[in-house]
Each structure stands twice: as structure tokens, then as C-alpha cells.
Design an enzyme around this catalytic site. Structure first.
Site, PDB file in Angstrom:
ATOM      1  N   LYS A 169      50.626 -53.567  34.157  1.00 31.90           N
ATOM      2  CA  LYS A 169      49.432 -52.746  34.321  1.00 31.90           C
ATOM      3  C   LYS A 169      49.531 -51.554  33.383  1.00 31.90           C
ATOM      4  O   LYS A 169      50.611 -50.970  33.213  1.00 31.90           O
ATOM      5  CB  LYS A 169      49.341 -52.264  35.773  1.00 31.90           C
ATOM      6  N   ASP A 249      37.892 -59.446  33.089  1.00 33.54           N
ATOM      7  CA  ASP A 249      38.067 -59.483  34.548  1.00 33.54           C
ATOM      8  C   ASP A 249      36.910 -58.709  35.196  1.00 33.54           C
ATOM      9  O   ASP A 249      35.956 -59.317  35.694  1.00 33.54           O
ATOM     10  CB  ASP A 249      39.435 -58.895  34.931  1.00 33.54           C
ATOM     11  N   LYS A 273      38.670 -64.823  39.932  1.00 31.11           N
ATOM     12  CA  LYS A 273      39.163 -64.539  41.279  1.00 31.11           C
ATOM     13  C   LYS A 273      38.169 -65.144  42.260  1.00 31.11           C
ATOM     14  O   LYS A 273      36.982 -64.803  42.217  1.00 31.11           O
ATOM     15  CB  LYS A 273      39.244 -63.022  41.520  1.00 31.11           C
ATOM     16  N   GLU A 327      47.905 -66.048  38.358  1.00 30.55           N
ATOM     17  CA  GLU A 327      48.763 -64.951  38.820  1.00 30.55           C
ATOM     18  C   GLU A 327      48.697 -64.934  40.358  1.00 30.55           C
ATOM     19  O   GLU A 327      48.584 -63.874  40.970  1.00 30.55           O
ATOM     20  CB  GLU A 327      48.299 -63.614  38.228  1.00 30.55           C
TER      21      GLU A 327
END
Ligand SMILES: [Mg+2]
Length: 373
Positions: A169, A249, A273, A327
Site C-alpha cells: 500500500k 479499482d 471485488k 488477493e
């Protein structure tokens, strides 16, 4: 067949401790809040879904508290009395009652899939067309500790064959310091494991134009969402600038977002996601657009617990368009096990859970222990 009518929709908020603080650009969390949504049928079957965002409302405006209110007050009345096999109809009716709130809707969508599959005695992936693989690659998120510690952790995980790819990150530190730290780690792991970064949309255009090329020269293999989600022209500019893939994202939450990214050439990969897209059915629409546009999809996480992770694994194993790894490490970041049998991670992969529904069974004592009072 058993009676599929929905007789109750119940929610529970859990706060599950993590093995180490998980850092984002704007926040850090030591426990992950989860909203468990339980959909029970007249036939006595219970399906679970998980309302989960990365730590709090900073990512997309939703939190476990907002999701609980939305599910209980507005979504549950749409579900009660309907059959758990009416997913398409229910999810479409829900759109007339609640706009956006996709993380909350995902929890309901997954609970319906779990309950329907359990009623049929089949796994959730059967409802998605069947599994065409039994496991997917899993990238691990490295923490915010000093570079030396991070390198040691990564090399240990490569050695034990748990992971072969790592994500860092960025965005919380001064960009020059942040970049130097990441490049140091990427150089140390070069040839042994891949290193990718996620800035969570925190850099402005000029900062990204300055530092993204340095990261790529330093060996970073993938750049995730360096700049604000809505600025697709900036993402497209960066995507043209660097030779490694840029991943969207925050920029992609709906099928139309995916269409815009494709139209502008803003990304080579989409972080998919199942939570942010509003569930398994909507996720398929996003992936369908990506596939048609030649954009790869990565099975991404919002730090899901075991229920959300299992749902995302079923999706990734049933959907060929999830073709850029995953992930889906959520449960490995939790220090407490919520399942009777943990999800299996080995050889850089996570295995598709076997059994009816999501193929995972909650340990209700553990659920009770971590339930918020
Ligand atoms: Mg991200």
C-alpha cells in the site's frame, strides 16, 4: 424440494482482530468489522453473506453500520416471503428501493446464493455455471513496517511457498520516501517474487506522473489506482506512459464504469471485488465487459472474512475472466478463525472450498465471541 420461501433476514456485526495492523493511505485498522447477513428459509436452510468494506467508510462511503441499517430496514422487506431461487428478480426489485449501497447488496446476493445452493445440495459455483478450476493464485499484502522487516517477511513467505507475489500500500507517506521504500523492497525481491503497489487513489496527476515511472523502473510490476477514481483521463495517460499494467479499482464499481475504462483505455486490468460490484450476479456483468474489451480481471478483496472470501473464490473459480490472479487473502489477515474448517492456502494458491453452498461452516462460538455488543 424443501420450501425456499424466506422467513427471516438477520444481521450481526462482528469485530475480528487482525494478525497485524493493516494500513491504507488514510487509515489503519487492527480489527476488521464484518456484517453477517443470515437468510433463513421455510425449509430450515440458512445462507450467509458478508457485508464488508476495507476498514470503514473511507473507501466507498459504506460501513457495517450503514449496511446493517440498509439491509434491515430496506432490503429485508423485499426478501421476506420470496424464494431464495428468485435472485434475479429480488436483486432487480432491490434497485427500485435502494440506490448504490453495493456492498450491502452484495451481502444479500451472496446469502441468497448460499441458501439456494444449500437447498439444492450443490456448491455455489454450480449456480454460476460450474468450477473450471479448483484454486487461484493469491497475492499477499505486505505491511507498513520498515523495509528490512518487510523483505524478511516476503522472503519467508516465498520460502514456505505460501505466496509468490506481493502488494504494498502507498499514499500515506511523502511520495519520495514512499517510492524509495517500495523500490528498495522491489529490488530485494527481484527474480524471487513480484511486487505491485496500490495508492488507493491518493496521488494527484503531477505526483503520479513523477513517481509512477520511478516505481516501474525500480521493478514494480503493476500499478493499482494511483489517482482519483473518477479521473479516467489521468489513469489513461498513466496507462499509456508506463510499460507495466495499470489496474483500476476505485474507478470500477458498475458495469458502466467498466465500459468507460475500456472506451478510454484507462487500465489493462480491473480489480474485481464481488463486494463493491454488488454481488456475484453484477460481478459477472463487469467481467463480461472486461472480457469483450481485452481487459484482464484480478480477484480483489475488501479484506473479506471467510464468508466473503469463500464467495469470491467460488466466483473466481467459475469465471474464466478472473485471469490475473487474486488477493483473496482476507482470512490469513485475521488472527481468529471463524470457521469450523479453515479455508486452505498452500503453494501460492487458495483452494475452492468443497461442500454445499459456499462450502464453509461458521463456528458459532467464535462468531459469538467476536460479536459487537
Ligand atoms: Mg485497491
Amino acid at each position: 424440494m424443501t420450501d425456499l420461501s424466506i422467513v427471516s433476514v438477520e444481521t450481526t456485526i462482528l469485530d475480528v482482530p487482525l494478525v497485524r495492523p493493516h494500513k491504507f493511505a488514510t487509515t489503519s485498522m487492527t480489527a476488521q468489522p464484518l456484517l453477517l447477513v443470515a437468510v433463513r428459509t421455510e425449509g430450515g436452510v440458512t445462507g450467509y453473506g458478508e457485508g464488508v468494506v476495507p476498514g470503514g467508510p473511507w473507501w466507498g462511503g459504506e460501513s457495517v453500520e450503514t449496511m446493517q441499517a440498509i439491509v434491515e430496514k430496506y432490503l429485508a422487506p423485499v426478501l421476506l416471503g420470496r424464494g431464495v431461487d428468485e435472485i434475479t428478480g429480488i436483486m432487480s426489485d432491490i434497485e427500485r428501493v435502494v440506490a448504490n449501497a453495493r456492498f450491502a447488496k452484495a451481502a444479500v446476493d451472496v446469502a441468497l446464493h448460499d441458501a439456494w445452493a444449500r437447498s439444492l445440495g450443490v456448491p455455489v459455483h454450480t449456480l454460476l455455471g460450474g468450477a473450471f478450476r479448483r484454486g487461484v493464485d493469491v497475492t499477499w499484502a505486505l505491511g507498513a513496517a520498515p523495509a528490512e522487516e518487510i523483505i524478511e517477511e516476503a522472503l519467508g513467505l516465498v520460502e514456505s511457498k505460501r505466496h509468490f507475489s506481493f502488494k504494498l500500500k502507498m499514499g500515506a507517506l511523502d511520495p519520495a520516501v514512499d517510492t524509495a521504500r517500495v523500490v528498495r523492497i522491489a529490488q530485494a525481491l527481484q527474480g524471487k517474487a513480484g511486487v505491485r503497489i496500490d495508492v488507493n487513489a491518493r496521488w494527484d496527476r503531477l505526483t503520479a506522473l513523477k513517481y509512477v515511472p520511478r516505481l516501474v523502473e525500480g521493478g514494480v510490476e503493476l500499478i493499482e489506482q494511483p489517482t482519483p477514481g473518477e479521473q479516467l483521463e489521468v489513469l489513461a495517460e498513466l496507462n499509456r506512459l508506463v510499460p507495466v499494467p495499470v489496474m483500476a479499482d476505485e474507478s470500477v464499481q458498475t458495469p458502466h464504469d467498466a465500459l468507460e475504462v475500456a472506451r478510454r483505455g484507462a487500465a489493462d486490468v480491473i480489480a474485481l471485488k464481488t463486494t463493491k460490484c454488488g454481488g456475484l450476479a453484477k460481478s459477472r456483468e463487469v467481467v463480461a465487459i472486461a472480457k469483450a474489451a481485452g481487459i484482464a480481471c484480478h480477484g480483489a478483496t475488501s479484506i473479506e472474512g471467510p464468508i466473503g472470501t469463500a464467495a469470491s473464490i467460488h466466483f473466481a473459480c467459475a469465471e474464466p475472466g478472473i485471469n490475473f490472479g487474486t488477493e483473496l487473502f482476507g482470512p490469513l489477515l485475521f488472527s481468529e478463525e471463524l470457521l469450523q474448517e479453515p479455508i486452505r492456502y498452500a503453494d501460492g494458491q487458495v483452494s475452492l472450498p468443497e461442500g454445499p453452498g459456499l462450502g464453509v461452516e461458521l463456528n458459532m462460538d467464535a462468531v459469538k465471541t467476536w460479536t459487537r455488543n
